[in-house]
Scaffold this active site. Structure first.
Site, mmCIF file in Angstrom:
data_model
loop_
_atom_site.group_PDB
_atom_site.id
_atom_site.type_symbol
_atom_site.label_atom_id
_atom_site.label_comp_id
_atom_site.label_asym_id
_atom_site.label_seq_id
_atom_site.Cartn_x
_atom_site.Cartn_y
_atom_site.Cartn_z
ATOM 1 N N TRP A 237 -31.981 -42.109 34.210
ATOM 2 C CA TRP A 237 -32.467 -40.749 33.952
ATOM 3 C C TRP A 237 -31.978 -40.248 32.445
ATOM 4 O O TRP A 237 -32.426 -38.915 32.159
ATOM 5 C CB TRP A 237 -31.847 -39.756 34.946
ATOM 6 C CG TRP A 237 -32.760 -39.835 36.100
ATOM 7 C CD1 TRP A 237 -33.824 -38.820 36.409
ATOM 8 C CD2 TRP A 237 -32.584 -40.735 37.281
ATOM 9 N NE1 TRP A 237 -34.399 -39.303 37.638
ATOM 10 C CE2 TRP A 237 -33.651 -40.360 37.965
ATOM 11 C CE3 TRP A 237 -31.983 -41.880 37.376
ATOM 12 C CZ2 TRP A 237 -33.921 -41.263 39.270
ATOM 13 C CZ3 TRP A 237 -32.285 -42.520 38.357
ATOM 14 C CH2 TRP A 237 -33.127 -42.339 39.566
ATOM 15 N N CYS A 273 -38.336 -40.328 39.499
ATOM 16 C CA CYS A 273 -38.756 -40.196 40.808
ATOM 17 C C CYS A 273 -40.374 -40.528 40.920
ATOM 18 O O CYS A 273 -40.779 -41.200 41.981
ATOM 19 C CB CYS A 273 -38.531 -38.405 41.005
ATOM 20 S SG CYS A 273 -39.378 -37.543 40.294
ATOM 21 N N HIS A 331 -39.567 -32.769 41.789
ATOM 22 C CA HIS A 331 -39.078 -34.072 42.274
ATOM 23 C C HIS A 331 -40.265 -34.401 43.073
ATOM 24 O O HIS A 331 -41.057 -33.849 43.734
ATOM 25 C CB HIS A 331 -37.894 -33.662 43.083
ATOM 26 C CG HIS A 331 -37.547 -35.069 43.812
ATOM 27 N ND1 HIS A 331 -37.257 -36.201 43.179
ATOM 28 C CD2 HIS A 331 -36.946 -35.460 45.056
ATOM 29 C CE1 HIS A 331 -36.972 -37.165 43.797
ATOM 30 N NE2 HIS A 331 -36.680 -36.760 45.135
ATOM 31 N N ASP A 354 -38.498 -41.111 50.712
ATOM 32 C CA ASP A 354 -37.999 -40.760 49.158
ATOM 33 C C ASP A 354 -37.351 -42.018 48.562
ATOM 34 O O ASP A 354 -36.503 -42.410 49.296
ATOM 35 C CB ASP A 354 -37.080 -39.721 49.154
ATOM 36 C CG ASP A 354 -36.884 -39.316 47.621
ATOM 37 O OD1 ASP A 354 -37.325 -40.079 46.723
ATOM 38 O OD2 ASP A 354 -36.418 -38.217 47.318
ATOM 39 N N TYR A 533 -36.134 -33.720 32.975
ATOM 40 C CA TYR A 533 -36.912 -32.687 33.918
ATOM 41 C C TYR A 533 -35.950 -32.497 35.060
ATOM 42 O O TYR A 533 -36.134 -31.713 35.883
ATOM 43 C CB TYR A 533 -37.958 -33.650 34.424
ATOM 44 C CG TYR A 533 -37.899 -34.736 35.317
ATOM 45 C CD1 TYR A 533 -37.998 -34.710 36.826
ATOM 46 C CD2 TYR A 533 -37.334 -35.925 35.002
ATOM 47 C CE1 TYR A 533 -37.526 -35.528 37.705
ATOM 48 C CE2 TYR A 533 -37.175 -36.948 35.768
ATOM 49 C CZ TYR A 533 -37.290 -36.578 37.068
ATOM 50 O OH TYR A 533 -37.062 -37.847 38.051
#
Length: 702
Positions: A237, A273, A331, A354, A533
């Site tokens: 990330w 994601c 997300h 997820d 983000y």
């Protein structure tokens, strides 16, 4: 009597694939759906005798056993206890036609089919071949049954789609190539199941459990990320992506899945994601589980599941890293459609999954399936991970200022910020559908408050200890709105004076209003930071201080700009900037005003220069204009699209002078008819991804 010998096995591929809705798979193998009959024809070298006894044996996995439902033995005209069966149909001389039935709860995977013939006192056994058995949304007795034909087409058969990103007030659409029918993808999906921890620990039990979409989808959610099992995608990330691919530069799942498979199961670098969700959608659709991609704007990551996200700032508006809780701009996760025999029929339907590795579930990074009905009703005690998903769409957001003497002051509690515009692609079109009502009752309604209190209670509000205090404060905070904790004396709003375009200055105005009759002086501290983000700050761009006097109920504007020269070297690939204004009066009143900004990329224009017909070449023209006052170098144009290009296309683009336009032309030869999505992505020194797509209606070969 001579042994009965088979000269040829005809798997009736075209007929079976059409009947089983598997014609799109790029494979010569028999691909079938459970709970539905299929046909095979045997041609014999010797003539069968009327007294011959035919027995079929279907088996899957490394240790097939009837007790595990991974092996079925069944005779002609007789349905076995396993639900498998076979009948003989009329046929030409020297041939025998068989119809074979599988049960609607059969294990999915690759099967071997054997024929055992007892002729007199002789027994012969012949391997007829292999077939792949999938979940069957067309079969009413299958747990994944979906009654609506248009929805089956969208959530099982559509091999492209849209993933929504951006901000709640600036929702962007990104095209994604799922490509579940492309060559090797089904094999890769089956290999993903075989690489799981469950399979390595107990292969026989793992395969036996593959009759259950609850089990299969949960395994896939663990395997799509690389955290525990050397799964498909490695997440990253922040930092540089030199040792892999920037997550923003992926346009589909096919390239990622093939890279993992061809690289001997080495995790593919890197994903975030939407990449995890796109890949999981591909795998589950390929296995026959109806699946869609969901985006939640202002998504809470509540690490301790107390339904309160605490955010700390210093007195200048700088975000302090004092908690692991966070609120992401958006997300992305998945929903799959199936029944919940473990929970009861009330919880049937869409289930949240997820694959993004955020928190461990039962020891490994996996999440779901959590019933959307359970989340809406606050049933956070139900399997799997419903409490985590409930927090993602319902947590309160509490903002504090922490002063240098470590004193802290709560500015406000926002009960409505989290879980906004929960979105997915519409059935049959690329438009956005809001599915927030599937997750929660209207914000502020009595029902929504009741559900929230129920969830807090189920999460253990009445227990003792530090964690309980947080939970109780969260319950109390829920009674507040987005107002400061005392009656506010000032209000403010940040707004953009023009659309923010990369390469141009950003013009903003802070409008402040005195809400009472007293004269006051307000100290304003403005700060702009480049963020990801996930709202994690990466670099400070601008700091300003102002003092402003406001008379009775007076409104004043403070205008300021963030010049391109200030932000160009700090902007992250996400192209996001967070502007904060901390406003304080001498009387001690505090106000925090925030504005998330996404800088717009320049546009690509895509033209298809002629009709699109299967097996006929057609040229595509892509044009881009450099909007910057500097030269762009190291530009690469990439294109992909299922049914249009077998592999991702990469083209080097010449350097572009300031304000110069560049046109690139390439050829595609469509190999599948129907509606197809062509994705184009330009990457260069100043732009990590400039994306565009076009939908093509490809006519069958003439």
């Amino acid at each position: 009597m001579a042994d009965l010998k088979i000269a040829n096995v005809n798997w009736q591929s075209k007929l079976n694939k059409a009947a089983h809705h598997t014609s799109d798979y790029s494979s010569t193998e028999a691909i079938l759906r459970r709970g539905q009959a299929f046909n095979i024809t045997l041609k014999f070298q010797t003539t069968p005798q009327s007294g011959d006894n035919f027995t079929f044996i279907a088996s899957t996995g490394p240790s097939p056993a009837e007790s595990q439902q991974t092996k079925a033995v069944f005779n002609l005209s007789e349905e076995s206890a396993s639900g498998w069966g076979a009948t003989q149909e009329p046929s030409e001389p020297g041939c025998m036609n068989f119809t074979i039935f599988s049960p609607a709860n059969a294990v999915v995977g690759r099967y071997k089919l054997k024929l055992q013939v007892v002729s007199g006192n002789k027994v012969s056994s012949t391997l007829l071949g292999q077939f792949v058995l999938l979940f069957n949304p067309w079969c009413p007795d299958d747990d994944v049954y979906m009654a609506n034909e248009n929805e089956r087409w969208e959530y099982v058969l559509n091999d492209s789609g849209i993933i929504f990103q951006g901000l709640e007030k600036y929702i962007q659409e990104e095209a994604w190539n799922y490509g579940q029918f492309e060559e090797d993808i089904l094999d890769i999906s089956l290999a993903i199941l075989d690489r799981s921890l469950n399979h390595r620990e107990d292969p026989a039990t793992d395969v036996a459990n593959r009759n259950n979409p609850i089990y299969v989808s949960r395994v896939v959610s663990a395997m799509v990320n690389s955290n525990d099992e050397k799964g498909v995608v490695e997440g990253k990330w922040h930092g540089k992506y030199r040792s892999g691919t920037n997550p923003l530069q992926w346009s589909g799942s096919v390239t990622i899945l093939r890279k993992w498979y061809r690289g001997r199961y080495k995790p593919v670098r890197y994903g975030q994601c939407w990449v995890f969700a796109g890949v999981m959608c591909t795998v589950l659709r390929s296995l026959g589980i109806p699946t869609r991609v969901i985006t939640n704007f202002n998504s809470a990551h509540d690490t301790n599941i107390n339904l309160s996200i605490d955010k700390y700032l210093d007195s200048s508006g700088k975000t302090l890293d004092l908690t692991e809780d966070s609120v992401w701009n958006f997300h992305v996760w998945n929903e799959s459609w199936f029944t919940r025999r473990d929970l009861g029929s009330f919880y049937d339907g869409w289930q949240v999954l997820d694959a993004t590795p955020q928190e461990k579930s039962k020891g490994i990074y996996q999440c779901g399936p959590a019933s959307t009905r359970a989340i809406k009703e606050g049933d956070v005690n139900l399997d799997y991970d419903s409490s985590f998903v409930f927090a993602a769409v319902n947590a309160d957001c509490v903002t504090w200022i922490r002063y240098s003497n470590k004193r802290k002051k709560r500015i406000y509690s926002d009960t409505r910020k989290i879980g906004k515009f929960i979105s997915t692609k519409a059935v049959g079109t690329n438009s956005r559908v809001d599915v927030t009502a599937n997750y929660k009752y209207p914000e502020g309604s009595l029902k929504e408050r009741r559900v929230y209190r129920k969830a807090l209670k189920l999460l253990g509000v009445r227990s003792t200890g530090k964690r309980t205090k947080k939970r109780r404060s969260a319950a109390a905070q829920r009674q507040n709105t987005t107002q400061p904790t005392r009656k506010p004396s000032i209000s403010g709003k940040l707004h953009l004076d023009a659309s923010p375009v990369i390469g141009q200055d950003i013009l903003l105005t802070l409008a402040l209003k005195n809400l009472i009759s007293d004269f006051k002086t307000i100290k304003v501290k403005l700060r702009a930071s480049a963020i990801l983000y996930t709202r994690r700050p990466k670099a400070e761009i601008l700091q300003l201080s102002r003092s402003i006097k406001l008379g009775s109920e007076e409104v004043k504007d403070i205008s300021f700009k963030i010049s391109y020269s200030l932000y160009k070297n700090f902007l992250t690939d996400d192209r996001k900037i967070l502007v904060t204004a901390v406003c304080e009066t001498k009387q001690g009143a505090s106000l925090l005003v925030e504005k998330d900004i996404v800088l717009q990329d320049p546009f690509l224009t895509i033209k298809v220069l002629g009709p699109t017909v299967v097996n006929q070449a057609v040229d595509v023209q892509v044009t881009f204009t450099n909007p910057l006052s500097e030269v762009l170098t190291d530009c690469i144009l990439r294109a992909e699209g299922s049914g249009l290009l077998k592999e991702q296309l990469r083209i080097n683009v010449a350097r572009m002078a300031p304000m110069e336009s560049s046109t690139v032309q390439f050829e595609i030869i469509p190999y599948k008819s129907g509606t197809r999505q062509l994705q184009v992505d330009l990457v260069c020194t100043r732009f990590s991804d400039i994306k565009g797509f076009v939908m093509l209606d490809v006519a069958p070969a003439q």
